[in-house]
Design an enzyme around this catalytic site. Structure first.
Site, PDB file in Angstrom:
ATOM      1  N   LYS A  54      39.109 -30.140   3.915  1.00 32.07           N
ATOM      2  CA  LYS A  54      38.137 -29.145   4.393  1.00 32.07           C
ATOM      3  C   LYS A  54      38.630 -28.513   5.703  1.00 32.07           C
ATOM      4  O   LYS A  54      38.449 -27.312   5.924  1.00 32.07           O
ATOM      5  CB  LYS A  54      36.761 -29.816   4.592  1.00 32.07           C
ATOM      6  CG  LYS A  54      36.093 -30.196   3.272  1.00 32.07           C
ATOM      7  CD  LYS A  54      34.910 -31.128   3.469  1.00 32.07           C
ATOM      8  CE  LYS A  54      34.392 -31.662   2.144  1.00 32.07           C
ATOM      9  NZ  LYS A  54      33.416 -32.761   2.304  1.00 32.07           N
ATOM     10  N   GLN A  98      30.276 -36.452   6.759  1.00 34.94           N
ATOM     11  CA  GLN A  98      30.938 -36.894   5.529  1.00 34.94           C
ATOM     12  C   GLN A  98      30.279 -38.176   5.011  1.00 34.94           C
ATOM     13  O   GLN A  98      30.175 -39.162   5.723  1.00 34.94           O
ATOM     14  CB  GLN A  98      32.443 -37.112   5.790  1.00 34.94           C
ATOM     15  CG  GLN A  98      33.242 -37.432   4.549  1.00 34.94           C
ATOM     16  CD  GLN A  98      33.201 -36.311   3.519  1.00 34.94           C
ATOM     17  OE1 GLN A  98      33.467 -35.157   3.824  1.00 34.94           O
ATOM     18  NE2 GLN A  98      32.847 -36.643   2.277  1.00 34.94           N
ATOM     19  N   ASP A 121      25.890 -28.255   3.908  1.00 31.94           N
ATOM     20  CA  ASP A 121      25.895 -29.040   2.667  1.00 31.94           C
ATOM     21  C   ASP A 121      24.576 -28.832   1.909  1.00 31.94           C
ATOM     22  O   ASP A 121      24.433 -29.273   0.771  1.00 31.94           O
ATOM     23  CB  ASP A 121      26.032 -30.539   2.998  1.00 31.94           C
ATOM     24  CG  ASP A 121      27.401 -31.079   2.612  1.00 31.94           C
ATOM     25  OD1 ASP A 121      28.135 -30.364   1.915  1.00 31.94           O
ATOM     26  OD2 ASP A 121      27.724 -32.219   3.009  1.00 31.94           O
TER      27      ASP A 121
END
Ligand code: NAP
Length: 295
Positions: A54, A98, A121
């Protein structure tokens, strides 16, 4: 019949190219550089790879990025404090914690600490509420809502390949918060008639055979065989399973492609879209500070 292969890799590249172009414009016209902050707790090798990939994507698009690494035994409060730090940081438009987090940290609490406007997200209950309450896909696009990256990527693939969703029967196998549930919600916003299936569903194969669009988000290698597929259906395979034979999806690809109309491979299908959609969400979050319109 042999299915058309849905090439997630090339669509993903298209999305990145577009995001790069729009980012250059945003910088030139508004002096805003999209910024993404990662919080990485512990030493999970898969998480390390995800954050690395990412970060690389951020670099290639000209985004600002920053990673806060924290040890496995960090306290929940320290993680929350770091989220707060990035909530207040004007260089940061998106925050990604994460997952998974160590067991002693409450993931829901951490997600809820993220400023919903920076929740790229789209896991915060506020963002789930916003797209769930929207009456249509058009409304979702018009409001420039943040959407969960993998389901969002699937909607883009369906669009790019001209696969009709409105009025069609869609079956989503799997009901996780990250995968099945938001996918079903987005398909519903596109006017599909959606069935959610799971481990307690009776006669799953028969349920799946009704699907014009079949989404597998289960986590079981090659679970969906050709007996689950209606001839001509679009089959979207979200599964990523590491086996001795390498990476495989939840669908028995070789057999399924003989009966499906469209199918995503693993790798190179749905999974290839996730990072691009994260980049798109980050760009979107950055434009909210300028009111820049996006495609
Ligand atoms: P998860 O949280 O474990 O959920 C799995 C779902 O599958 C559950 O709802 C479960 O039903 C259902 N299920 C399990 N066994 C079943 C069976 N025999 N018949 C019918 N349904 C069954 O997993 P997840 O996070 O959604 O991930 C699923 C897969 O997608 C994994 O391979 C993951 O790596 C992949 N994934 C990929 C991406 C990406 O490409 N970026 C993103 C997310 C996930 P119950 O609820 O009844 O237990």
């Amino acid at each position: 019949m042999t299915a058309k292969i849905i090439d997630g890799k090339s669509v993903s590249q298209e999305i990145k190219n577009e995001a790069k172009f729009l980012t250059e414009k945003l910088k030139a016209e508004h002096g805003v550089t999209p910024g993404l902050a990662f919080i990485l707790v512990g030493n999970n090798p898969a998480s390390e790879v995800y954050v690395k990939n990412k970060t690389k994507a951020c670099e290639s698009l000209g985004f600002y990025s920053i990673t806060e690494r924290m040890p496995e035994n960090v306290s929940e409060q320290e993680v929350l404090d770091n989220v707060d730090k990035f909530n207040l940081d004007e260089r940061v438009h998106g925050i990604l914690v994460q997952m998974p987090l160590p067991k002693h940290i409450n993931e829901y609490k951490v997600i809820e600490q993220i400023d919903p406007g920076k929740d790229v997200d789209a896991l915060h209950p506020f963002n789930i509420g916003l797209y769930t309450e929207s009456k249509s896909w058009d409304e979702i696009v018009e409001k420039r809502l943040l959407l969960p990256c993998t389901p969002y990527g699937m909607m883009v693939l369906l669009e790019k390949y001209g696969i009709e969703v409105s009025g069609k029967r869609a079956v989503v196998v799997g009901r996780s918060n990250l995968g099945g549930k938001p996918t079903a919600g987005l398909l519903l916003s596109k006017n599909a008639t959606v069935t959610m299936a799971h481990s307690k569903t009776e006669d799953l194969a028969a349920v799946c055979r009704e699907a014009d669009i079949l989404v597998a988000v289960i986590g079981r290698p090659k679970f969906i065989t050709k007996d689950y597929i209606k001839p001509g259906a679009a089959v979207l395979d979200v599964g990523i399973n590491r086996t001795e034979a390498g990476l495989v999806g939840d669908v028995d690809f070789e057999a399924a492609k003989e009966i499906a109309g469209w199918i995503t491979p693993v790798p190179g299908g749905v999974g290839a879209m996730t990072i691009s959609m994260l980049m798109k969400n980050t760009y979107l979050a950055a434009t909210r500070t300028t009111n820049e319109k996006t495609s």
